[in-house]
Design a protein around this motif. Structure first.
Motif, PDB file in Angstrom:
ATOM      1  N   ARG A   8      30.568   2.980 -30.851  1.00 44.60           N
ATOM      2  CA  ARG A   8      29.114   2.446 -30.270  1.00 44.60           C
ATOM      3  C   ARG A   8      27.746   3.812 -29.190  1.00 44.60           C
ATOM      4  O   ARG A   8      27.377   3.697 -30.022  1.00 44.60           O
ATOM      5  CB  ARG A   8      29.146   1.183 -28.826  1.00 44.60           C
ATOM      6  N   MET A   9      28.721   4.676 -28.802  1.00 47.95           N
ATOM      7  CA  MET A   9      27.661   5.695 -28.549  1.00 47.95           C
ATOM      8  C   MET A   9      27.715   6.874 -29.387  1.00 47.95           C
ATOM      9  O   MET A   9      26.538   6.940 -29.083  1.00 47.95           O
ATOM     10  CB  MET A   9      29.208   5.782 -26.699  1.00 47.95           C
ATOM     11  N   GLN A  10      28.287   7.297 -30.044  1.00 49.24           N
ATOM     12  CA  GLN A  10      27.612   7.961 -31.375  1.00 49.24           C
ATOM     13  C   GLN A  10      26.974   7.274 -32.150  1.00 49.24           C
ATOM     14  O   GLN A  10      26.031   8.058 -32.245  1.00 49.24           O
ATOM     15  CB  GLN A  10      29.156   8.132 -32.258  1.00 49.24           C
ATOM     16  N   THR A  11      27.060   6.031 -32.472  1.00 49.58           N
ATOM     17  CA  THR A  11      25.983   5.281 -33.283  1.00 49.58           C
ATOM     18  C   THR A  11      25.043   5.508 -32.468  1.00 49.58           C
ATOM     19  O   THR A  11      23.836   5.897 -32.954  1.00 49.58           O
ATOM     20  CB  THR A  11      25.968   3.840 -33.256  1.00 49.58           C
ATOM     21  N   HIS A  12      24.362   5.416 -30.690  1.00 48.74           N
ATOM     22  CA  HIS A  12      23.433   4.949 -30.086  1.00 48.74           C
ATOM     23  C   HIS A  12      22.832   6.830 -30.160  1.00 48.74           C
ATOM     24  O   HIS A  12      21.861   6.712 -29.887  1.00 48.74           O
ATOM     25  CB  HIS A  12      23.381   4.458 -28.905  1.00 48.74           C
ATOM     26  N   PHE A  13      24.135   7.397 -29.554  1.00 50.74           N
ATOM     27  CA  PHE A  13      23.329   9.102 -29.592  1.00 50.74           C
ATOM     28  C   PHE A  13      22.785   9.648 -30.886  1.00 50.74           C
ATOM     29  O   PHE A  13      21.759  10.175 -30.889  1.00 50.74           O
ATOM     30  CB  PHE A  13      24.739   9.871 -29.570  1.00 50.74           C
ATOM     31  N   HIS A  14      23.164   8.757 -32.537  1.00 50.27           N
ATOM     32  CA  HIS A  14      22.222   9.595 -33.382  1.00 50.27           C
ATOM     33  C   HIS A  14      21.604   8.602 -33.477  1.00 50.27           C
ATOM     34  O   HIS A  14      20.233   9.473 -34.292  1.00 50.27           O
ATOM     35  CB  HIS A  14      23.595   9.034 -34.520  1.00 50.27           C
ATOM     36  N   ALA A  15      20.942   7.802 -32.863  1.00 48.00           N
ATOM     37  CA  ALA A  15      20.260   6.470 -33.317  1.00 48.00           C
ATOM     38  C   ALA A  15      19.158   7.759 -32.595  1.00 48.00           C
ATOM     39  O   ALA A  15      18.018   7.635 -33.256  1.00 48.00           O
ATOM     40  CB  ALA A  15      20.136   5.344 -32.959  1.00 48.00           C
ATOM     41  N   ARG A  16      19.119   7.875 -31.374  1.00 55.20           N
ATOM     42  CA  ARG A  16      17.968   8.055 -30.971  1.00 55.20           C
ATOM     43  C   ARG A  16      17.629  10.100 -31.104  1.00 55.20           C
ATOM     44  O   ARG A  16      16.967  10.257 -31.194  1.00 55.20           O
ATOM     45  CB  ARG A  16      18.749   9.015 -29.369  1.00 55.20           C
ATOM     46  N   GLY A  17      18.578  10.748 -31.653  1.00 65.58           N
ATOM     47  CA  GLY A  17      18.958  11.998 -32.330  1.00 65.58           C
ATOM     48  C   GLY A  17      17.602  11.941 -33.558  1.00 65.58           C
ATOM     49  O   GLY A  17      16.853  12.368 -34.162  1.00 65.58           O
TER      50      GLY A  17
END
Length: 91
Positions: free
Chosen positions: A45-54
């Motif tokens: 979940r954190m990884q997906t959020h990180f990629h979305a922000r990037g």
């Protein structure tokens, strides 16, 4: 809510022995697996959020050409860190 069961996972006997060797006192194999799955879900979940922000930042840069230098970003992050440390110290 009704609980569900995760699918069985076949593993080598050596891996199971290693797993059982690292269980803490009172910890069951099931509780270890559940905790591991929860951590995996949180990480994804954190990884997906990180990629979305990037991706959003990249899209913003492509559409506006605006960006910050590495020094500006590091200064911003340092300020956030200092502010948080100050909050924790006052407690």
């Amino acid at each position: 809510m009704k609980s569900a069961v995760l699918p069985q996972v076949r593993i080598e006997p050596a891996l199971r022995a290693e797993l059982e060797a690292v269980l803490q006192e009172g910890e069951s194999l099931s509780s270890f697996v559940e905790a591991s799955v929860r951590r995996g879900v949180d990480f994804r979940r954190m990884q997906t959020h990180f990629h979305a922000r990037g991706q959003a930042a990249w899209n913003h840069y492509e559409s506006t050409g605006e960006s910050k230098s590495a020094d500006e970003m590091l200064a911003t992050l340092q300020k956030k860190l200092d502010d948080k440390r100050g909050q924790l110290t006052r407690r």
